[in-house]
Design a protein around this motif. Sequence first.
Motif, short mmCIF file in Angstrom:
data_model
loop_
_atom_site.label_atom_id
_atom_site.label_comp_id
_atom_site.label_asym_id
_atom_site.label_seq_id
_atom_site.Cartn_x
_atom_site.Cartn_y
_atom_site.Cartn_z
N GLU A 130 30.95 88.30 82.26
CA GLU A 130 30.94 89.31 81.20
C GLU A 130 32.30 89.98 81.08
OE1 GLU A 130 27.78 91.98 82.10
OE2 GLU A 130 26.19 90.56 81.58
N ASN A 131 32.90 90.31 82.21
CA ASN A 131 34.22 90.95 82.19
C ASN A 131 35.29 90.01 81.65
OD1 ASN A 131 33.35 93.41 83.23
ND2 ASN A 131 33.63 92.78 85.35
N LEU A 132 35.25 88.75 82.08
CA LEU A 132 36.22 87.77 81.61
C LEU A 132 36.06 87.52 80.11
CD1 LEU A 132 36.01 85.28 84.61
CD2 LEU A 132 38.01 86.64 83.98
N LYS A 133 34.81 87.45 79.67
CA LYS A 133 34.55 87.26 78.24
C LYS A 133 35.12 88.42 77.43
CE LYS A 133 32.50 85.36 74.64
NZ LYS A 133 33.00 84.08 74.08
N MET A 134 35.07 89.62 78.00
CA MET A 134 35.59 90.80 77.32
C MET A 134 37.09 90.67 77.05
SD MET A 134 34.32 93.70 76.19
CE MET A 134 32.86 93.92 77.20
N LEU A 135 37.78 89.91 77.90
CA LEU A 135 39.22 89.73 77.71
C LEU A 135 39.55 89.07 76.37
CD1 LEU A 135 40.64 88.52 81.15
CD2 LEU A 135 41.31 90.55 79.88
N GLU A 136 38.61 88.29 75.85
CA GLU A 136 38.86 87.59 74.59
C GLU A 136 39.09 88.55 73.42
OE1 GLU A 136 37.26 83.15 74.92
OE2 GLU A 136 35.78 84.53 74.06
N VAL A 137 38.60 89.78 73.56
CA VAL A 137 38.85 90.79 72.52
C VAL A 137 40.35 91.00 72.34
CG1 VAL A 137 38.52 93.21 71.88
CG2 VAL A 137 36.65 91.95 72.95
N GLY A 138 41.08 90.97 73.45
CA GLY A 138 42.53 91.17 73.39
C GLY A 138 43.29 90.00 72.81
N LEU A 139 42.60 88.86 72.64
CA LEU A 139 43.24 87.66 72.09
C LEU A 139 42.89 87.42 70.63
CD1 LEU A 139 42.81 85.13 75.04
CD2 LEU A 139 44.99 85.82 74.02
N GLU A 140 42.12 88.30 70.05
CA GLU A 140 41.63 88.09 68.68
C GLU A 140 42.78 87.81 67.71
OE1 GLU A 140 38.74 87.22 66.32
OE2 GLU A 140 38.21 88.24 68.20
N GLY A 141 42.76 86.61 67.13
CA GLY A 141 43.76 86.23 66.14
C GLY A 141 45.14 85.93 66.70
N LYS A 142 45.24 85.80 68.03
CA LYS A 142 46.55 85.59 68.64
C LYS A 142 46.51 84.41 69.60
CE LYS A 142 46.70 89.75 70.36
NZ LYS A 142 47.16 90.99 71.05
N ARG A 143 47.65 83.74 69.77
CA ARG A 143 47.74 82.66 70.74
C ARG A 143 47.89 83.21 72.15
NH1 ARG A 143 52.52 78.12 71.48
NH2 ARG A 143 51.29 76.66 72.73
N PHE A 144 48.71 84.26 72.27
CA PHE A 144 48.91 84.93 73.55
C PHE A 144 48.54 86.40 73.39
CE2 PHE A 144 52.15 81.52 73.51
CZ PHE A 144 51.71 80.79 74.61
N PHE A 145 48.36 87.09 74.49
CA PHE A 145 48.11 88.53 74.40
C PHE A 145 49.31 89.24 73.77
CE2 PHE A 145 45.00 87.28 77.56
CZ PHE A 145 43.93 88.12 77.29
#
Length: 224
Positions: A130-145
């Motif tokens: 769940e925590n790792l999945k949450m990281l995907e929010v920071g990648l929305e629309g981007k290749r890298f953070f």
Amino acid sequence: MDGDSVKLIGFWASPPVLRVKWALALKGIEYQYVEEDLSNKSDMLLNYNPVYKKVPVLVHQGKPLAESLLILEYIDETWKQNPLLPHSPYERAHARFWSKFVDDKCVPTVIAAFSKGGEEQQKAAEEARENLKMLEVGLEGKRFFGGDKIGFVDIAIGWLPYWIGIVEEIVGMNLIDADSMPKLNSWFHAFLDIPIIKECMPPHDKLLNHTKAFLQVLTSSSSP
């Protein structure tokens, strides 16, 4: 600036040390690297970091600085080329947020997922995913953070999926996969494809053996 004015005290398998190595490499900073024996800590390490007594320690012009995320910010502020943090104060705050999120939330649950047993392990694994999945929010629309190129967050958390992959080999448990976390999975592979990142990575087999020993210690210490 010549390498004599910058020294990094570290340990080859330490993720926080890897963060600093990446930042220095991206900035093109020459430095002297000193490998530390963590089982027999040197006087130099204890003198430079008397509070936490751990690596990494960056020594710049004789002045030591500890704690990897603070070191990353110091490097970024001291050497302006190839900036790591974004220009916008709002985006800078978000970069700090995600970096701290990984240290505070992801890492403890991932360690628990690999070191516990039975129901405790399953619960920890679910929380870790769940925590790792949450990281995907920071990648929305981007290749890298960092956007089109790697930045502060990528450097701060890029070690995590690599280390998770190593441990998955040992315990036979999957926490990250292309189906459940496609953005995170794609980011990780893109991140590791960058030559300057790949060059700093510890050798797979050496890290595998080191991590096996580390997990044995964790497992024995968590057993009743």
